[in-house]
Design an enzyme around this catalytic site. Structure first.
Site, PDB file in Angstrom:
ATOM      1  N   ILE A  24      35.438  10.712  59.287  1.00  0.00           N
ATOM      2  CA  ILE A  24      36.008  11.625  58.300  1.00  0.00           C
ATOM      3  C   ILE A  24      34.913  12.364  57.543  1.00  0.00           C
ATOM      4  O   ILE A  24      35.027  13.564  57.273  1.00  0.00           O
ATOM      5  CB  ILE A  24      36.934  10.855  57.338  1.00  0.00           C
ATOM      6  CG1 ILE A  24      38.197  10.394  58.071  1.00  0.00           C
ATOM      7  CG2 ILE A  24      37.299  11.713  56.124  1.00  0.00           C
ATOM      8  CD1 ILE A  24      39.063   9.442  57.278  1.00  0.00           C
ATOM      9  N   TYR A 164      40.388  -5.109  51.594  1.00  0.00           N
ATOM     10  CA  TYR A 164      40.455  -3.664  51.813  1.00  0.00           C
ATOM     11  C   TYR A 164      41.573  -3.044  50.969  1.00  0.00           C
ATOM     12  O   TYR A 164      41.364  -2.013  50.312  1.00  0.00           O
ATOM     13  CB  TYR A 164      40.683  -3.378  53.295  1.00  0.00           C
ATOM     14  CG  TYR A 164      40.551  -1.921  53.662  1.00  0.00           C
ATOM     15  CD1 TYR A 164      39.296  -1.322  53.762  1.00  0.00           C
ATOM     16  CD2 TYR A 164      41.673  -1.135  53.912  1.00  0.00           C
ATOM     17  CE1 TYR A 164      39.160   0.013  54.106  1.00  0.00           C
ATOM     18  CE2 TYR A 164      41.550   0.199  54.250  1.00  0.00           C
ATOM     19  CZ  TYR A 164      40.292   0.766  54.354  1.00  0.00           C
ATOM     20  OH  TYR A 164      40.164   2.099  54.674  1.00  0.00           O
ATOM     21  N   LYS A 168      41.217  -0.202  47.935  1.00  0.00           N
ATOM     22  CA  LYS A 168      41.820   1.130  48.015  1.00  0.00           C
ATOM     23  C   LYS A 168      42.875   1.346  46.933  1.00  0.00           C
ATOM     24  O   LYS A 168      43.089   2.484  46.483  1.00  0.00           O
ATOM     25  CB  LYS A 168      42.402   1.355  49.416  1.00  0.00           C
ATOM     26  CG  LYS A 168      41.338   1.351  50.509  1.00  0.00           C
ATOM     27  CD  LYS A 168      40.229   2.376  50.259  1.00  0.00           C
ATOM     28  CE  LYS A 168      39.213   2.439  51.376  1.00  0.00           C
ATOM     29  NZ  LYS A 168      38.177   3.475  51.160  1.00  0.00           N
ATOM     30  N   THR A 199      38.907   7.034  64.186  1.00  0.00           N
ATOM     31  CA  THR A 199      37.472   6.932  63.926  1.00  0.00           C
ATOM     32  C   THR A 199      37.003   5.577  64.443  1.00  0.00           C
ATOM     33  O   THR A 199      37.806   4.719  64.828  1.00  0.00           O
ATOM     34  CB  THR A 199      37.159   7.034  62.424  1.00  0.00           C
ATOM     35  OG1 THR A 199      37.680   5.847  61.773  1.00  0.00           O
ATOM     36  CG2 THR A 199      37.796   8.268  61.802  1.00  0.00           C
TER      37      THR A 199
END
Length: 264
Positions: A24, A164, A168, A199
């Site tokens: 990204i 994670y 976030k 990705t």
């Protein structure tokens, strides 16, 4: 409260993108260069070769570009990223706090050291990027755009993503708070919240057993193998819009880019 800066004063010239060597970050750097911005690239020292190649690509598009290696979890490194950009490219008008790491471990298996590592990069790194970019933008006195990396897992937690998801969700909270604090300076603060983006971060050795690229991630999220996924360019397009002058009325948002997997 600071005196408000007219929104019409904002005209983006220079962007910083952290975690720019691939995925990204790389796609966003190229898109902003195409939009007419000069771009400062950041990533860790092991990505130096990729950063230099990206600088060359951006210069071939007719824009100026530099790279600055550094770890976004280090306050001194982030200070250096911002100050070097301002010195060499003339200003800091856009900060894309994109750098982050993935982590998949269930709560009962979570090691404290791994949790701390995720928080250091994904949360402290974003905070430092927001703080020092905002400090420079306030000094310049003409507004700016700050954008962070959240996730669909920052909207709704998923099994196996304790650290994670926590990181976030934290980005969303920081984004909202910073948007309110920086509004008098005509600085907008937003985040993107991607779904499954193709990705290296989503790759897993067992993907082919579960339908192809992103298969394990989709399974962990409770999605079918044919659930929507997309190239990094879709995130770059969101960033491209958010940094434009006409986006001044969008702030404090974490915009889902998920192909409909998550809806608000």
């Amino acid at each position: 409260m600071a005196t408000s800066v007219p929104h019409t004063a904002y005209s983006p010239r220079v962007a910083i993108i952290t975690g720019a060597a691939q995925g990204i970050g790389r796609e966003t750097a190229l898109r902003l260069a195409e939009d007419g911005l000069d771009v400062a690239l950041n990533d860790i020292p092991s990505k130096t070769k990729a950063l230099q190649g990206l600088v060359d690509e951006i210069k071939a598009k007719g824009r100026n570009s530099i790279f600055i290696v550094g770890d976004v979890s280090s306050e001194e490194d982030v200070k250096n990223i911002v100050s070097t950009t301002a010195e060499k490219l003339g200003s800091v008008d856009v900060m894309v706090a994109n750098a982050g790491i993935g982590a998949a471990a269930e709560l009962l298996e979570m090691e404290v050291a791994e949790f701390d590592r995720v928080i250091a990069i994904n949360v402290r790194g974003v905070m430092l990027s927001y703080k020092y970019a905002a400090e420079q933008m306030v000094k310049q006195g003409r507004g700016g755009r700050i954008i962070g990396a959240s996730s669909v897992l920052g909207k709704q937690g998923g099994p196996g993503f304790t650290a994670y998801s926590a990181s976030k969700f934290a980005v969303r909270g920081m984004t909202q708070a910073a948007a309110k604090e920086l509004a008098p300076h005509a600085i907008t603060v937003n985040a993107y919240a991607p779904g499954v983006i193709k990705t290296d971060m989503i790759n897993h050795p067992q993907d082919n057993e579960l339908g192809g690229p992103g298969g394990v991630l989709k399974w962990r999220l409770g999605l079918q193998p044919d659930a929507p996924d997309a190239d990094p360019s879709v995130i770059a397009s969101i960033v491209s819009y958010l940094v434009k002058p006409e986006a001044y009325f969008i702030t404090g948002q974490a915009i889902p880019v998920t192909g409909g997997v998550y809806m608000e």
